[in-house]
Design a protein around this motif. Sequence first.
Motif, PDB file in Angstrom:
ATOM      1  N   ILE A  99       0.787  -1.225  -0.157  1.00 26.75           N
ATOM      2  CA  ILE A  99       0.146  -0.095  -0.086  1.00 26.75           C
ATOM      3  C   ILE A  99       0.780   1.239   0.136  1.00 26.75           C
ATOM      4  CG2 ILE A  99      -1.628   1.335   1.329  1.00 26.75           C
ATOM      5  CD1 ILE A  99      -2.892  -1.169   2.272  1.00 26.75           C
ATOM      6  N   PHE A 100       1.709   1.263   0.731  1.00 32.97           N
ATOM      7  CA  PHE A 100       2.787   2.262   0.785  1.00 32.97           C
ATOM      8  C   PHE A 100       3.522   2.724  -0.519  1.00 32.97           C
ATOM      9  CE2 PHE A 100       4.167   1.815   5.478  1.00 32.97           C
ATOM     10  CZ  PHE A 100       3.144   2.468   6.011  1.00 32.97           C
ATOM     11  N   ALA A 101       3.782   1.642  -1.121  1.00 32.48           N
ATOM     12  CA  ALA A 101       4.336   1.691  -2.406  1.00 32.48           C
ATOM     13  C   ALA A 101       3.521   2.378  -3.401  1.00 32.48           C
ATOM     14  CB  ALA A 101       5.179   0.404  -2.966  1.00 32.48           C
ATOM     15  N   ALA A 102       2.232   1.661  -3.506  1.00 34.13           N
ATOM     16  CA  ALA A 102       1.352   2.125  -4.625  1.00 34.13           C
ATOM     17  C   ALA A 102       0.763   3.513  -4.260  1.00 34.13           C
ATOM     18  CB  ALA A 102       0.116   1.169  -4.398  1.00 34.13           C
ATOM     19  N   THR A 103       0.788   4.081  -3.065  1.00 29.01           N
ATOM     20  CA  THR A 103       0.138   5.467  -2.787  1.00 29.01           C
ATOM     21  C   THR A 103       1.254   6.379  -2.818  1.00 29.01           C
ATOM     22  OG1 THR A 103       0.497   4.800  -0.602  1.00 29.01           O
ATOM     23  CG2 THR A 103      -1.795   4.678  -1.697  1.00 29.01           C
TER      24      THR A 103
ATOM     25  N   GLU B 203      -1.102  14.554  -4.804  1.00 25.76           N
ATOM     26  CA  GLU B 203      -0.845  15.621  -4.251  1.00 25.76           C
ATOM     27  C   GLU B 203       0.790  15.721  -4.064  1.00 25.76           C
ATOM     28  OE1 GLU B 203      -2.739  18.106  -3.558  1.00 25.76           O
ATOM     29  OE2 GLU B 203      -4.304  16.959  -4.404  1.00 25.76           O
ATOM     30  N   GLY B 204       1.245  14.986  -4.497  1.00 27.85           N
ATOM     31  CA  GLY B 204       2.798  14.792  -4.171  1.00 27.85           C
ATOM     32  C   GLY B 204       3.447  13.963  -3.084  1.00 27.85           C
ATOM     33  N   LYS B 205       4.629  13.660  -3.057  1.00 24.25           N
ATOM     34  CA  LYS B 205       5.367  12.872  -2.132  1.00 24.25           C
ATOM     35  C   LYS B 205       5.496  13.667  -0.558  1.00 24.25           C
ATOM     36  CE  LYS B 205       7.884  10.053  -5.583  1.00 24.25           C
ATOM     37  NZ  LYS B 205       7.171  10.785  -6.734  1.00 24.25           N
ATOM     38  N   LEU B 206       5.593  15.062  -0.695  1.00 21.99           N
ATOM     39  CA  LEU B 206       6.175  15.606   0.380  1.00 21.99           C
ATOM     40  C   LEU B 206       4.665  15.504   1.343  1.00 21.99           C
ATOM     41  CD1 LEU B 206       7.630  17.228   2.366  1.00 21.99           C
ATOM     42  CD2 LEU B 206       6.729  19.324   1.244  1.00 21.99           C
ATOM     43  N   ASN B 207       3.672  15.814   0.938  1.00 17.83           N
ATOM     44  CA  ASN B 207       2.339  15.660   1.656  1.00 17.83           C
ATOM     45  C   ASN B 207       2.036  14.271   1.995  1.00 17.83           C
ATOM     46  OD1 ASN B 207      -0.384  16.957   2.563  1.00 17.83           O
ATOM     47  ND2 ASN B 207      -1.147  15.317   1.438  1.00 17.83           N
TER      48      ASN B 207
ATOM     49  N   LEU C 144      -4.657   6.921   7.681  1.00 15.69           N
ATOM     50  CA  LEU C 144      -3.657   7.781   7.441  1.00 15.69           C
ATOM     51  C   LEU C 144      -3.296   8.083   5.849  1.00 15.69           C
ATOM     52  CD1 LEU C 144      -1.377   7.405  10.337  1.00 15.69           C
ATOM     53  CD2 LEU C 144      -2.877   9.177  10.163  1.00 15.69           C
ATOM     54  N   VAL C 145      -2.914   6.864   5.097  1.00 10.16           N
ATOM     55  CA  VAL C 145      -2.624   6.818   3.999  1.00 10.16           C
ATOM     56  C   VAL C 145      -3.585   7.179   3.077  1.00 10.16           C
ATOM     57  CG1 VAL C 145      -2.036   5.041   1.938  1.00 10.16           C
ATOM     58  CG2 VAL C 145      -1.058   4.758   4.222  1.00 10.16           C
ATOM     59  N   TYR C 146      -4.870   7.011   3.316  1.00 10.93           N
ATOM     60  CA  TYR C 146      -6.186   7.678   2.425  1.00 10.93           C
ATOM     61  C   TYR C 146      -6.002   8.928   2.601  1.00 10.93           C
ATOM     62  CZ  TYR C 146     -10.684   7.744   0.467  1.00 10.93           C
ATOM     63  OH  TYR C 146     -11.895   8.123  -0.127  1.00 10.93           O
ATOM     64  N   GLY C 147      -5.791   9.528   3.533  1.00 10.40           N
ATOM     65  CA  GLY C 147      -6.047  11.124   3.661  1.00 10.40           C
ATOM     66  C   GLY C 147      -4.421  11.703   3.219  1.00 10.40           C
ATOM     67  N   GLY C 148      -3.498  10.688   3.363  1.00 13.48           N
ATOM     68  CA  GLY C 148      -2.110  11.371   2.824  1.00 13.48           C
ATOM     69  C   GLY C 148      -1.928  11.346   1.215  1.00 13.48           C
ATOM     70  N   PHE C 149      -2.878  10.545   0.668  1.00 11.92           N
ATOM     71  CA  PHE C 149      -2.769  10.200  -0.586  1.00 11.92           C
ATOM     72  C   PHE C 149      -3.586  11.392  -1.607  1.00 11.92           C
ATOM     73  CE2 PHE C 149      -4.867   8.483  -4.647  1.00 11.92           C
ATOM     74  CZ  PHE C 149      -3.659   8.153  -5.391  1.00 11.92           C
ATOM     75  N   TYR C 150      -4.611  11.824  -0.922  1.00 14.82           N
ATOM     76  CA  TYR C 150      -5.312  12.850  -1.521  1.00 14.82           C
ATOM     77  C   TYR C 150      -5.230  14.272  -1.063  1.00 14.82           C
ATOM     78  CZ  TYR C 150      -7.915   9.220  -3.787  1.00 14.82           C
ATOM     79  OH  TYR C 150      -8.658   7.988  -4.555  1.00 14.82           O
ATOM     80  N   THR C 151      -4.777  14.330   0.347  1.00 10.31           N
ATOM     81  CA  THR C 151      -4.814  15.379   1.553  1.00 10.31           C
ATOM     82  C   THR C 151      -6.387  15.115   2.124  1.00 10.31           C
ATOM     83  OG1 THR C 151      -5.661  17.288   0.288  1.00 10.31           O
ATOM     84  CG2 THR C 151      -3.359  17.056   0.244  1.00 10.31           C
ATOM     85  N   TYR C 152      -6.352  15.643   3.214  1.00  8.90           N
ATOM     86  CA  TYR C 152      -7.523  15.299   4.026  1.00  8.90           C
ATOM     87  C   TYR C 152      -8.458  16.348   3.413  1.00  8.90           C
ATOM     88  CZ  TYR C 152      -5.609  12.384   7.505  1.00  8.90           C
ATOM     89  OH  TYR C 152      -4.780  11.007   8.372  1.00  8.90           O
TER      90      TYR C 152
END
Length: 217
Positions: free
Chosen positions: A24-28, A34-38, A77-85
């Motif tokens: 999941i980490f690698a895929a997202t 929204e970029g890797k930093l976010n 957390l990953v779902y929120g981090g992928f799109y931004t909350y």
Amino acid sequence: MSGPLGTKEGAKLPLALGAVMLVIFAATFFTSPEGKLNWLLEVGPGVVGMVALALTYRRFPMTPMIYVFVFIHICILVYGGFYTYAKVPLGEWAKVTFGWSRNNYDKIGHFAFGFFPVIILREVLLRRTKLERGGWLTFILINVIFGFAALYELLEWAGALALDPAGGDAFLGTQGYVWDAQSDMLYAGIGATVGLLLFSRVHDRALGKLLTPPAAA
């Protein structure tokens, strides 16, 4: 059936959950719009927790429910981090459906910030301190979660100040709500309270199984 935790047999569940999470980490991480930093800012605490559990597994294995809880929490957390909350599709759907003025997925994240970690903290305190089950333990657990929630808000603030304005706004996700930080802390406290009410007895049974020596053959 898995063996005792702390052994190779008992590690099957944590290893399986960890392997799925790495995928999941690698895929997202590499595909986040929204970029890797976010992604790193939002998911970083979960990554740190996952590494800590892996490093301490042999000398301090935890109950199976803890590893499941951590897995679910990091998925949130990953779902929120992928799109931004502020842009999560689930929150946008709820915004339209219920007529809200903002995307409230961040409140799910902060509820989870109390709901899952409070059981982890409960296990550590019961196994590593002289605290006993009862009102004082509950009081301490909820207030520690409030403290962690306040610390996280301060870290978010520092992160936003260190970033460019656009990056900081995306990370904070206030969406113009002036009481966002306070409500985030409140939701963490509510999550901790609900987690204790729902899972304290289940957790006690899991602890009993973990700490009871196996019967001699």
